[in-house]
Design a protein around this motif. Structure first.
Motif, mmCIF file in Angstrom:
data_model
loop_
_atom_site.group_PDB
_atom_site.id
_atom_site.type_symbol
_atom_site.label_atom_id
_atom_site.label_comp_id
_atom_site.label_asym_id
_atom_site.label_seq_id
_atom_site.Cartn_x
_atom_site.Cartn_y
_atom_site.Cartn_z
ATOM 1 N N ASP A 1 47.715 43.276 31.507
ATOM 2 C CA ASP A 1 48.413 44.382 32.148
ATOM 3 C C ASP A 1 48.997 43.848 33.455
ATOM 4 O O ASP A 1 48.249 43.423 34.341
ATOM 5 N N LEU A 2 50.318 43.859 33.560
ATOM 6 C CA LEU A 2 50.982 43.328 34.757
ATOM 7 C C LEU A 2 50.688 44.142 36.013
ATOM 8 O O LEU A 2 50.965 43.690 37.114
ATOM 9 N N GLY A 3 50.128 45.330 35.861
ATOM 10 C CA GLY A 3 49.894 46.185 37.015
ATOM 11 C C GLY A 3 48.454 46.273 37.464
ATOM 12 O O GLY A 3 48.129 47.055 38.351
ATOM 13 N N SER A 4 47.563 45.482 36.861
ATOM 14 C CA SER A 4 46.160 45.607 37.255
ATOM 15 C C SER A 4 45.490 44.244 37.387
ATOM 16 O O SER A 4 45.991 43.237 36.898
ATOM 17 N N GLU A 5 44.365 44.230 38.060
ATOM 18 C CA GLU A 5 43.576 43.024 38.244
ATOM 19 C C GLU A 5 42.459 42.988 37.209
ATOM 20 O O GLU A 5 42.021 44.018 36.709
ATOM 21 N N ARG A 6 42.002 41.784 36.915
ATOM 22 C CA ARG A 6 40.882 41.602 35.980
ATOM 23 C C ARG A 6 39.893 40.637 36.618
ATOM 24 O O ARG A 6 40.275 39.548 37.061
ATOM 25 N N VAL A 7 38.638 41.020 36.666
ATOM 26 C CA VAL A 7 37.594 40.211 37.296
ATOM 27 C C VAL A 7 36.768 39.528 36.208
ATOM 28 O O VAL A 7 36.341 40.165 35.253
ATOM 29 N N MET A 8 36.560 38.222 36.386
ATOM 30 C CA MET A 8 35.752 37.452 35.443
ATOM 31 C C MET A 8 34.822 36.532 36.226
ATOM 32 O O MET A 8 35.133 36.143 37.352
ATOM 33 N N THR A 9 33.710 36.162 35.604
ATOM 34 C CA THR A 9 32.759 35.232 36.208
ATOM 35 C C THR A 9 32.662 33.995 35.334
ATOM 36 O O THR A 9 32.435 34.097 34.123
ATOM 37 N N CYS A 10 32.824 32.834 35.940
ATOM 38 C CA CYS A 10 32.695 31.573 35.216
ATOM 39 C C CYS A 10 31.229 31.372 34.842
ATOM 40 O O CYS A 10 30.343 31.432 35.704
ATOM 41 N N SER A 11 30.959 31.143 33.566
ATOM 42 C CA SER A 11 29.578 31.013 33.105
ATOM 43 C C SER A 11 28.896 29.764 33.664
ATOM 44 O O SER A 11 27.687 29.751 33.839
ATOM 45 N N ARG A 12 29.664 28.722 33.978
ATOM 46 C CA ARG A 12 29.063 27.483 34.463
ATOM 47 C C ARG A 12 28.810 27.503 35.962
ATOM 48 O O ARG A 12 27.748 27.126 36.434
ATOM 49 N N THR A 13 29.799 27.964 36.748
ATOM 50 C CA THR A 13 29.682 27.894 38.208
ATOM 51 C C THR A 13 29.236 29.208 38.843
ATOM 52 O O THR A 13 28.881 29.238 40.008
ATOM 53 N N LYS A 14 29.315 30.294 38.079
ATOM 54 C CA LYS A 14 29.001 31.658 38.557
ATOM 55 C C LYS A 14 29.998 32.150 39.606
ATOM 56 O O LYS A 14 29.765 33.135 40.276
ATOM 57 N N MET A 15 31.128 31.456 39.743
ATOM 58 C CA MET A 15 32.194 31.907 40.639
ATOM 59 C C MET A 15 32.849 33.140 40.034
ATOM 60 O O MET A 15 33.092 33.194 38.825
ATOM 61 N N VAL A 16 33.150 34.116 40.880
ATOM 62 C CA VAL A 16 33.825 35.336 40.459
ATOM 63 C C VAL A 16 35.308 35.180 40.778
ATOM 64 O O VAL A 16 35.675 34.913 41.923
#
Length: 129
Positions: free
Chosen positions: A95-110
């Motif tokens: 969706d070009l109008g919204s943000e999506r948050v993900m967490t890297c499974s290896r580093t736990k960086m969000v």
């Protein structure tokens, strides 16, 4: 009003398009990034395996992480997200109008993937942190 960019994974790769058609059209280059991700998955099986584990490997766009940083969160490009979906063998769905948050499974960086370039453009580069 948001604009959703969607293509099924079984769509053929596009050919014969101009640079403007690839990068400046309404999809803002996301389809091309996704197609590149699909091609990279075939050429680099080790990279494809890492994405299967919900890692966010370093790719050609801001958003990947190679290690944890002091600040445990950062912003990334929707182009990264499109390429990552292609690597995973998923439909393109952004969706070009919204943000999506993900967490890297290896580093736990969000990582927050955002259409707002100013959020990630001036961010301190990972190598400098």
């Amino acid at each position: 009003m948001s604009q959703r960019i969607h293509r099924p994974i079984d769509s053929p790769l596009r050919t014969g398009l101009t640079r403007d058609e690839l990068w400046e059209a309404a999809d803002k280059g996301l389809i091309k990034c996704w197609e590149i991700g699909r091609q990279r998955a075939a050429r680099f099986p080790d990279l494809a395996q890492r994405r299967s584990a919900d890692e966010l490997p370093v790719l050609g766009w801001k958003g990947g992480v190679s290690r944890s940083l002091k600040k445990n969160e950062k912003y990334g490009s929707l182009k990264y997200l499109a390429q990552w979906q292609g690597l995973r063998g998923e439909d393109l769905d952004i969706d070009l109008g919204s943000e999506r948050v993900m967490t890297c499974s290896r580093t736990k960086m969000v990582v927050t993937f955002t259409p707002d370039r100013s959020k990630y453009f001036n961010q301190v580069a990972e190598a400098e942190a």
